[in-house]
Design a protein around this motif. Structure first.
Motif, PDB file in Angstrom:
ATOM      1  N   ALA A  49       0.925  -1.320  -0.063  1.00  0.00           N
ATOM      2  CA  ALA A  49       0.017   0.101   0.060  1.00  0.00           C
ATOM      3  C   ALA A  49       0.843   1.069   0.209  1.00  0.00           C
ATOM      4  O   ALA A  49       0.411   2.097  -0.714  1.00  0.00           O
ATOM      5  CB  ALA A  49      -1.094  -0.053   1.458  1.00  0.00           C
ATOM      6  N   SER A  50       1.891   1.122   0.780  1.00  0.00           N
ATOM      7  CA  SER A  50       2.961   2.493   0.794  1.00  0.00           C
ATOM      8  C   SER A  50       3.543   2.782  -0.595  1.00  0.00           C
ATOM      9  O   SER A  50       3.839   3.678  -0.793  1.00  0.00           O
ATOM     10  CB  SER A  50       3.827   2.108   1.811  1.00  0.00           C
ATOM     11  OG  SER A  50       4.629   1.229   1.699  1.00  0.00           O
ATOM     12  N   GLN A  51       3.815   1.681  -1.490  1.00  0.00           N
ATOM     13  CA  GLN A  51       4.357   1.668  -2.871  1.00  0.00           C
ATOM     14  C   GLN A  51       3.364   2.257  -3.715  1.00  0.00           C
ATOM     15  O   GLN A  51       3.737   2.689  -4.867  1.00  0.00           O
ATOM     16  CB  GLN A  51       5.180   0.579  -3.007  1.00  0.00           C
ATOM     17  CG  GLN A  51       6.036   0.349  -2.002  1.00  0.00           C
ATOM     18  CD  GLN A  51       6.815  -1.228  -2.134  1.00  0.00           C
ATOM     19  OE1 GLN A  51       6.254  -1.956  -2.650  1.00  0.00           O
ATOM     20  NE2 GLN A  51       7.982  -1.505  -1.451  1.00  0.00           N
ATOM     21  N   ILE A  52       2.140   2.057  -3.674  1.00  0.00           N
ATOM     22  CA  ILE A  52       1.152   2.302  -4.583  1.00  0.00           C
ATOM     23  C   ILE A  52       0.472   3.641  -4.380  1.00  0.00           C
ATOM     24  O   ILE A  52      -0.025   3.838  -3.218  1.00  0.00           O
ATOM     25  CB  ILE A  52       0.029   1.287  -4.738  1.00  0.00           C
ATOM     26  CG1 ILE A  52       0.381  -0.133  -4.653  1.00  0.00           C
ATOM     27  CG2 ILE A  52      -1.053   1.554  -5.697  1.00  0.00           C
ATOM     28  CD1 ILE A  52      -0.510  -1.188  -4.686  1.00  0.00           C
ATOM     29  N   GLU A  53       0.829   4.564  -5.375  1.00  0.00           N
ATOM     30  CA  GLU A  53       0.563   6.043  -5.055  1.00  0.00           C
ATOM     31  C   GLU A  53      -1.149   6.201  -5.314  1.00  0.00           C
ATOM     32  O   GLU A  53      -1.673   5.634  -6.370  1.00  0.00           O
ATOM     33  CB  GLU A  53       1.158   6.856  -6.099  1.00  0.00           C
ATOM     34  CG  GLU A  53       0.877   8.335  -5.945  1.00  0.00           C
ATOM     35  CD  GLU A  53       1.605   9.130  -7.163  1.00  0.00           C
ATOM     36  OE1 GLU A  53       1.427  10.434  -6.864  1.00  0.00           O
ATOM     37  OE2 GLU A  53       2.326   8.805  -7.836  1.00  0.00           O
ATOM     38  N   ALA A  54      -1.841   6.820  -4.193  1.00  0.00           N
ATOM     39  CA  ALA A  54      -3.182   7.081  -4.298  1.00  0.00           C
ATOM     40  C   ALA A  54      -3.550   8.430  -4.459  1.00  0.00           C
ATOM     41  O   ALA A  54      -2.613   9.391  -3.754  1.00  0.00           O
ATOM     42  CB  ALA A  54      -3.740   6.620  -3.106  1.00  0.00           C
ATOM     43  N   ARG A  55      -4.078   8.898  -5.397  1.00  0.00           N
ATOM     44  CA  ARG A  55      -4.500  10.214  -5.727  1.00  0.00           C
ATOM     45  C   ARG A  55      -5.800  10.393  -5.604  1.00  0.00           C
ATOM     46  O   ARG A  55      -6.905  10.514  -6.117  1.00  0.00           O
ATOM     47  CB  ARG A  55      -4.038  10.570  -7.245  1.00  0.00           C
ATOM     48  CG  ARG A  55      -2.560  10.518  -7.580  1.00  0.00           C
ATOM     49  CD  ARG A  55      -2.415  10.721  -8.863  1.00  0.00           C
ATOM     50  NE  ARG A  55      -1.089  10.823  -9.095  1.00  0.00           N
ATOM     51  CZ  ARG A  55      -0.533  11.084 -10.391  1.00  0.00           C
ATOM     52  NH1 ARG A  55      -1.066  11.039 -11.605  1.00  0.00           N
ATOM     53  NH2 ARG A  55       0.635  10.841 -10.735  1.00  0.00           N
ATOM     54  N   PRO A  56      -6.122  10.861  -4.193  1.00  0.00           N
ATOM     55  CA  PRO A  56      -7.632  11.022  -3.844  1.00  0.00           C
ATOM     56  C   PRO A  56      -8.354  12.239  -4.606  1.00  0.00           C
ATOM     57  O   PRO A  56      -7.732  13.211  -4.789  1.00  0.00           O
ATOM     58  CB  PRO A  56      -7.529  11.309  -2.304  1.00  0.00           C
ATOM     59  CG  PRO A  56      -6.332  11.939  -2.009  1.00  0.00           C
ATOM     60  CD  PRO A  56      -5.423  10.955  -3.026  1.00  0.00           C
ATOM     61  N   THR A  57      -9.481  12.159  -4.863  1.00  0.00           N
ATOM     62  CA  THR A  57     -10.325  13.264  -5.567  1.00  0.00           C
ATOM     63  C   THR A  57     -11.287  13.771  -4.394  1.00  0.00           C
ATOM     64  O   THR A  57     -12.020  12.999  -3.968  1.00  0.00           O
ATOM     65  CB  THR A  57     -11.211  12.845  -6.664  1.00  0.00           C
ATOM     66  OG1 THR A  57     -10.262  12.206  -7.680  1.00  0.00           O
ATOM     67  CG2 THR A  57     -11.941  13.788  -7.415  1.00  0.00           C
ATOM     68  N   ILE A  58     -11.125  14.989  -4.322  1.00  0.00           N
ATOM     69  CA  ILE A  58     -11.990  15.752  -3.259  1.00  0.00           C
ATOM     70  C   ILE A  58     -12.952  16.616  -3.906  1.00  0.00           C
ATOM     71  O   ILE A  58     -12.515  17.391  -4.647  1.00  0.00           O
ATOM     72  CB  ILE A  58     -11.020  16.220  -2.009  1.00  0.00           C
ATOM     73  CG1 ILE A  58     -10.133  15.216  -1.353  1.00  0.00           C
ATOM     74  CG2 ILE A  58     -12.149  16.754  -1.140  1.00  0.00           C
ATOM     75  CD1 ILE A  58      -9.243  15.965  -0.472  1.00  0.00           C
TER      76      ILE A  58
END
Length: 215
Positions: A49-58
């Motif tokens: 999980a720490s290596q998979i970049e997450a780009r939250p949409t707000i």
């Protein structure tokens, strides 16, 4: 008329049990197939999980609650200050019309000056705040992407009662699959000398890794 020997009776009984085990094994494997695939994939994504970049949409929206509704909520808050209670039906209907959301009877946090409604969900988060002094209303929705959604589904986080029941039933089906597989191995072990060494290796490897490398 010949009488069946004890050996023949044992073989017949063995064949019946083996047939039943094979039947339960393939049925449980069929039921678990998609679930095991999903949980295996999400096990990898959770482990990295720490290596998979997450780009939250707000997404943020604002609105003004009608004065009669604010008065009703203010009166309700005076009676339920500090409590966690669902919104009145009129408030839920207004939020559904204004922000296209479904509060669904979730418990809101009531205080003298505002109502805060948390709406956590798999793969994201959402909340609504209604000011009881001026009726100013804020809505925020956060979407962390489909990988985060799958990870939360794996953990059963904010997925609802139906999915939690599915996880429990799936776990039982996996136990049936594993136990019947082990018993089938026992039936065939006499003709397959590497059966128990491989089973022992499958037990030994995770135990050794846990003892040596998990602190």
């Amino acid at each position: 008329m010949s009488v069946p020997s004890a050996s023949s009776a044992r073989n017949a009984s063995r064949a019946v049990w083996l047939k039943q085990l094979h039947q339960w094994h393939w049925i449980s494997s069929a039921m678990c197939l998609v679930g095991m695939f999903l949980f295996a994939i999400t096990g990898i994504t959770l482990n990295h999980a720490s290596q998979i970049e997450a780009r939250p949409t707000i997404v943020r929206q604002q609105a003004q609650a009608p004065a009669p509704l604010v008065a009703e909520l203010r009166a309700y808050a005076e009676r339920h200050d500090g409590a966690k209670e669902p919104l009145p039906a009129k408030a839920e209907a207004w939020l559904a019309d204004t922000f296209k959301i479904q509060p669904g009877g979730r418990a809101a946090e009531w205080s003298a000056d505002e109502v805060y409604l948390p709406m956590p969900k798999a793969g994201g988060d959402a909340w609504v705040r209604i000011g009881l002094e001026d009726g100013a209303t804020e809505f925020e929705n956060t979407d962390r992407g489909w990988i985060s959604w799958l990870n939360d589904v794996h953990k059963g986080r904010n997925t609802g009662a139906a999915w939690n029941w599915f996880i429990d039933i799936f776990a039982v089906a996996c136990l049936v699959f594993c136990i019947t597989g082990l018993l089938i191995l026992k039936f065939h072990a006499a003709n397959r000398p590497f059966t128990w060494p491989m089973v022992g290796l499958g037990v030994l490897i995770p135990v050794v890794i846990a003892l040596l490398f998990i602190h």
